[in-house]
Design a protein around this motif. Structure first.
Motif, PDB file in Angstrom:
ATOM      1  N   TRP A 147     110.690  49.882  47.984  1.00 24.18           N
ATOM      2  CA  TRP A 147     109.679  49.139  47.242  1.00 24.18           C
ATOM      3  C   TRP A 147     110.352  48.437  46.059  1.00 24.18           C
ATOM      4  CZ3 TRP A 147     103.993  49.991  47.442  1.00 24.18           C
ATOM      5  CH2 TRP A 147     103.604  50.684  48.594  1.00 24.18           C
ATOM      6  N   HIS A 148     109.915  47.199  45.788  1.00 24.01           N
ATOM      7  CA  HIS A 148     110.477  46.400  44.708  1.00 24.01           C
ATOM      8  C   HIS A 148     109.346  45.794  43.892  1.00 24.01           C
ATOM      9  CE1 HIS A 148     114.542  46.278  46.570  1.00 24.01           C
ATOM     10  NE2 HIS A 148     113.837  46.396  47.673  1.00 24.01           N
ATOM     11  N   TYR A 149     109.569  45.700  42.591  1.00 25.43           N
ATOM     12  CA  TYR A 149     108.632  44.991  41.725  1.00 25.43           C
ATOM     13  C   TYR A 149     109.422  43.976  40.917  1.00 25.43           C
ATOM     14  CZ  TYR A 149     105.097  43.752  38.370  1.00 25.43           C
ATOM     15  OH  TYR A 149     104.198  43.030  37.619  1.00 25.43           O
ATOM     16  N   ASN A 150     109.022  42.724  41.025  1.00 25.93           N
ATOM     17  CA  ASN A 150     109.701  41.635  40.305  1.00 25.93           C
ATOM     18  C   ASN A 150     111.189  41.600  40.642  1.00 25.93           C
ATOM     19  OD1 ASN A 150     108.571  39.607  38.860  1.00 25.93           O
ATOM     20  ND2 ASN A 150     108.780  40.590  36.866  1.00 25.93           N
ATOM     21  N   GLY A 151     111.525  41.903  41.888  1.00 19.02           N
ATOM     22  CA  GLY A 151     112.914  41.877  42.335  1.00 19.02           C
ATOM     23  C   GLY A 151     113.722  43.127  42.024  1.00 19.02           C
ATOM     24  N   THR A 152     113.130  44.083  41.324  1.00 16.16           N
ATOM     25  CA  THR A 152     113.827  45.305  40.938  1.00 16.16           C
ATOM     26  C   THR A 152     113.339  46.473  41.783  1.00 16.16           C
ATOM     27  OG1 THR A 152     113.980  44.506  38.664  1.00 16.16           O
ATOM     28  CG2 THR A 152     114.310  46.868  39.008  1.00 16.16           C
TER      29      THR A 152
END
Length: 192
Positions: A53-58
């Protein structure tokens, strides 16, 4: 039948061990199918094909946070994926399947067998009519198996779990492969 039930209780049973690991990690889903909040648009969250899982590419590295998000994930009628709470829903991107089937246990043999799968987010499902296996032929990987977990959400078998599944398969009259679970036979692939 009582003997099979007793085997589930035995600490040495692979199925009992699988369920115990899932319980330790948490899992399960909120009643997202009962909630109808307003759509608040898309957020920059993505579930990669490898289940990360990634949020804003992180990457989201906190396992408990991933499990929390997984518990409020829903597949919409149009095929899209949303995170939903009683007060809002937001769209996210899913590259392949939202979950990974990471562990497999077999109880019994032949057509009486029950295959149980544990996902990377703590769901445990018994393969059968409510949780069918389906496969997609991949150019380089041979067959890629998936299992329905809940509400239109699938788990893609990891390579290790797919190899375990293949080891449990039997040859069909047409030369393909299939596995049986819950009284149902699931084809894994046709002959090449």
């Amino acid at each position: 039948m009582a003997q099979v039930e007793d085997d589930h209780e035995s600490p040495a049973s692979p199925l009992a061990a699988l369920i115990a690991r899932a319980a330790e990690l948490g899992g399960g889903a909120a009643p997202v199918d009962k909630w109808d909040p307003p759509d608040c648009g898309a957020i920059p969250m993505r579930i990669a094909a490898d289940g990360a899982w990634h949020y804003n590419g992180t990457p989201i590295l906190r396992e408990r946070l991933v499990r929390l998000f997984a518990s409020i994930l829903r597949r919409e009628a149009d095929g899209g994926f949303v995170l939903v709470t009683p007060v809002e829903k937001v769209s996210i991107e899913v590259e392949d399947a939202p979950f990974q089937a990471v562990e497999l246990a077999q109880d019994g043999e032949g057509e009486d067998a029950i295959l149980t799968v544990r996902t990377n987010v703590g769901d445990v499902v018994a393969v059968g009519p409510d949780h069918p296996i389906h496969t997609v032929r991949a150019e380089h990987d041979g067959f890629v198996p998936y299992v329905r977990v809940r509400g239109g959400l699938d788990a893609r078998f990891t390579r290790a779990a797919a190899l375990e599944l293949a080891d449990l398969a039997h040859e069909t009259p047409d030369g393909g492969l299939a596995v049986a679970s819950g009284g149902t036979v699931f084809p894994l692939g046709a002959p090449r």
